[in-house]
Design a protein around this motif. Sequence first.
Motif, PDB file in Angstrom:
ATOM      1  N   LEU A   1       0.812  -1.217   0.000  1.00 33.18           N
ATOM      2  CA  LEU A   1       0.000   0.000   0.000  1.00 33.18           C
ATOM      3  C   LEU A   1       0.842   1.262   0.000  1.00 33.18           C
ATOM      4  O   LEU A   1       2.013   1.244   0.340  1.00 33.18           O
TER       5      LEU A   1
ATOM      6  N   LEU B   1       0.388   5.517   1.320  1.00 32.76           N
ATOM      7  CA  LEU B   1      -0.314   6.204   2.408  1.00 32.76           C
ATOM      8  C   LEU B   1      -0.795   7.567   1.948  1.00 32.76           C
ATOM      9  O   LEU B   1      -0.095   8.253   1.201  1.00 32.76           O
TER      10      LEU B   1
ATOM     11  N   GLU C   1       3.495   5.709  14.982  1.00 34.90           N
ATOM     12  CA  GLU C   1       4.933   5.393  14.892  1.00 34.90           C
ATOM     13  C   GLU C   1       5.582   6.362  13.909  1.00 34.90           C
ATOM     14  O   GLU C   1       4.910   6.917  13.045  1.00 34.90           O
ATOM     15  N   PRO C   2       6.900   6.580  14.058  1.00 33.83           N
ATOM     16  CA  PRO C   2       7.583   7.493  13.139  1.00 33.83           C
ATOM     17  C   PRO C   2       7.476   6.973  11.718  1.00 33.83           C
ATOM     18  O   PRO C   2       7.419   5.761  11.499  1.00 33.83           O
ATOM     19  N   LYS C   3       7.473   7.872  10.758  1.00 34.74           N
ATOM     20  CA  LYS C   3       7.480   7.470   9.354  1.00 34.74           C
ATOM     21  C   LYS C   3       8.918   7.484   8.862  1.00 34.74           C
ATOM     22  O   LYS C   3       9.561   8.525   8.744  1.00 34.74           O
ATOM     23  N   LEU C   4       9.427   6.301   8.617  1.00 33.48           N
ATOM     24  CA  LEU C   4      10.818   6.170   8.182  1.00 33.48           C
ATOM     25  C   LEU C   4      10.936   6.590   6.734  1.00 33.48           C
ATOM     26  O   LEU C   4      10.020   6.365   5.945  1.00 33.48           O
TER      27      LEU C   4
ATOM     28  N   GLU D   1      10.365  -1.083   6.377  1.00 30.89           N
ATOM     29  CA  GLU D   1      11.207  -0.117   5.682  1.00 30.89           C
ATOM     30  C   GLU D   1      12.678  -0.452   5.917  1.00 30.89           C
ATOM     31  O   GLU D   1      13.091  -0.666   7.054  1.00 30.89           O
TER      32      GLU D   1
ATOM     33  N   TYR E   1       6.521  -2.756   9.761  1.00 31.70           N
ATOM     34  CA  TYR E   1       5.310  -1.994  10.098  1.00 31.70           C
ATOM     35  C   TYR E   1       4.068  -2.548   9.416  1.00 31.70           C
ATOM     36  O   TYR E   1       3.111  -1.819   9.171  1.00 31.70           O
TER      37      TYR E   1
ATOM     38  N   VAL F   1       3.210   8.097  11.200  1.00 27.85           N
ATOM     39  CA  VAL F   1       2.115   7.344  10.586  1.00 27.85           C
ATOM     40  C   VAL F   1       1.117   6.975  11.673  1.00 27.85           C
ATOM     41  O   VAL F   1       1.501   6.435  12.721  1.00 27.85           O
TER      42      VAL F   1
ATOM     43  N   LYS G   1      -2.366   4.749  12.400  1.00 31.02           N
ATOM     44  CA  LYS G   1      -3.196   3.674  11.844  1.00 31.02           C
ATOM     45  C   LYS G   1      -4.291   3.347  12.837  1.00 31.02           C
ATOM     46  O   LYS G   1      -4.022   3.274  14.052  1.00 31.02           O
TER      47      LYS G   1
HETATM   48  C1  9MJ Z   1       6.922   4.067   7.270  1.00 27.52           C
HETATM   49  N1  9MJ Z   1       7.392   4.424   6.077  1.00 27.52           N
HETATM   50  O1  9MJ Z   1       7.567   4.237   8.278  1.00 27.52           O
HETATM   51  C2  9MJ Z   1       3.815   2.495   6.713  1.00 27.52           C
HETATM   52  N2  9MJ Z   1       5.642   3.433   7.314  1.00 27.52           N
HETATM   53  O2  9MJ Z   1       1.749   1.325   6.382  1.00 27.52           O
HETATM   54  C3  9MJ Z   1       4.975   3.029   8.433  1.00 27.52           C
HETATM   55  N3  9MJ Z   1       4.906   3.107   6.256  1.00 27.52           N
HETATM   56  C4  9MJ Z   1       2.776   1.956   5.877  1.00 27.52           C
HETATM   57  N4  9MJ Z   1       3.841   2.440   8.050  1.00 27.52           N
HETATM   58  C5  9MJ Z   1       0.960   0.956   5.339  1.00 27.52           C
HETATM   59  N5  9MJ Z   1       5.425   3.186   9.697  1.00 27.52           N
HETATM   60  C6  9MJ Z   1       1.554   1.364   4.187  1.00 27.52           C
HETATM   61  C7  9MJ Z   1       2.727   2.007   4.534  1.00 27.52           C
END
Ligand code: 9MJ
Length: 671
Positions: A82, A84, A114-117, A174, A226, A289, A291
């Motif tokens: 997916l 986002l 959670e942080p978005k990497l 990631e 994740y 991110v 959810k």
């Molecule tokens: C990152 N990039 O940290 C998602 N993501 O969940 C996290 N990306 C993701 N979740 C569903 N923490 C699609 C992408």
Amino acid sequence: MKGSAIEARVRDLREQIDYHNYRYYVLDDPEIPDSEYDRLMRELQELEDAHPELITPDSPTQRVGAQPLKEFTEVRHVVPMLSLGNAFSNEEMADFDERVRKLLKVEQVEYSAEPKLDGLAISLRYENGILVQGATRGDGHRGEDVTSNVRTIGAIPLRLRGQGWPEVLEVRGEIFMPKKGFEELNERARRKGEKTFANPRNAAAGSLRQLDPKITARRPLSFYAYGWGELSVERLGDSYSGVMEVIRGYGLPVSPELKVVSGLQGCLDYFAAMSEKRDSLDYEIDGVVFKVNDLEQQERLGYVSRAPRWAIARKFPAQEALTTVKDVEFQVGRTGAVTPVARLAPVEVGGVVVSNATLHNMDEVRRKDVHIGDTVYVRRAGDVIPEIVRVLPERRPGDAREVVLPKHCPVCGSDIIKPEGEAVARCTGGLYCPAQRKEAIKHFASRRAMDIEGLGDKLVEQLVEQELVHNPADLYRLNKEQLMSLERMGEKSAQNLLEALEHSKETTLARFLYALGIREVGEATSQTLAQYFGTLEALEKADEDALQQVPDIGPIVAAHIAAFFRQPHNREVIDALLEAGIHWPTVELPPEEAQPLVGKTFVLTGTLSRPRSEIKAELQALGAKVTGSVSKKTDYVVAGEAAGSKLDKARDLGITILDEDGLKALLASTA
Ligand code: 9MJ
């Protein structure tokens, strides 16, 4: 060892190594030092070398194995990967939360945060607990098979921990490059005159898309999970956070920052806290991110095209911005290194106004083709100095000027030289150059050196500019009247500074050596030198050969130290400092009789029962020298199990060979 005993040992070593990987990558709480981990790996490697029939694909030694590929093959994602949706403001977050609540017909929603990497999305397929495939996201339906590369990443287990995992488990997450590894990778490239990566994301992507896994293996990559794709069971839990806990239990790293929060306010608070924390994390993130935590609610929400309705990325303001280069000036550092610095039209980057960016050196200026007048992308990451990422050549004005390295130091007028093959240009003025003087004095006064409280950068600059201080020794000749003649310096501050100067006179030899600012002599080397020589006089007398006998000092550092003490000017400053009353307690050297191995050279090889570093330290404490290769100068070779070529060479040269018992006996006889 009998065959069955060897097999058992191999199994035991693999379990130990997997366990320590788990402690290190997943729990972030290592139990043993790296040296001990290396020892376990070495022992396993040596046993597998001797018994190749025992090698299995999931052995920790088999991370780099595959031959380079011609091209990557395509992988179809049965469960699509997916993307986002984004939110760029708190209002957009509120819209998201309202949409979710309306669709679910609830008052308040629980979210996991959670942080978005900022790296590269990956899908890891485990069958019966064994990693069988790693695939990039690609367009979400079709990606590339990067299994051989993924296998080289230490944070990714080749087999899952524990048992009870589903027959098929696709873990998504990631791959990213931690900031420190990124800086080091670029620094190495810069030194070799190679292309640097613009940011950790590009570095991670470039590293994973190598056809030769040996290259990937040398890149400092890491991983956080994740999500999940195909599963051979219905589900692994009722909530996102619950499933991630299960996945963590299988030995896959999950962000330690993962938290469950309540409602919109919980999301906004988490985002604010993460914005504060961002710079202190050792990897780059570009947002948070959120959810919907309940999996049944997730199902009810479903998807719009390829993005889930149950998740959103709240992005930080951009870390890159466009601006123009007004000028390029050259700064002179403590060791005379001349660094080009771009003066920029001020621009806000990620909430901070930036008006300067380092260009590192002239090779970098050429590679990036930066001209004065250019429009450029600047980037700010964490607390590092902003950098120019790239130029927009199509926006170069007709009157753009080339950047030229000056022939003479902009501060003192001395010649600037750029040695062949080196990237760094240097001012040859030495301590004649006020810029180098200022930096040398700032370093001398700094906390980890002489620790002169209250003597900050601005004050040093004034003192040097007013010609009150030419070298560190002059600091101790300052009086209250002189200090009070400076800007923003009242009687009280002047008095405090004089007291701080007085206080700093009581120091240690190691700090004093560090404060002198000898090239390549940092804190650790200063400590080693102080311990080894015990007195300043002994160090001053040592020639390059003698210096190279010191543990961890090689020819380059030895040459810098010897050159420093040969300079009459440096000796004068040192004498003046001692004259001023700088003193330190006598360094306790081990007595002669405690150093019975002085003059003896040892080489350690093969698998030993204790970490090599431990045995090395023990021998060095007794005065011995421990080197890495066997030569005529070697007195003893200590050989453990499965010792190889070094042992053969020792035999050829007729050198005394000791096994561990022999070493123990030798040490006992010296006691
Ligand atoms: C990152 N990039 O940290 C998602 N993501 O969940 C996290 N990306 C993701 N979740 C569903 N923490 C699609 C992408």
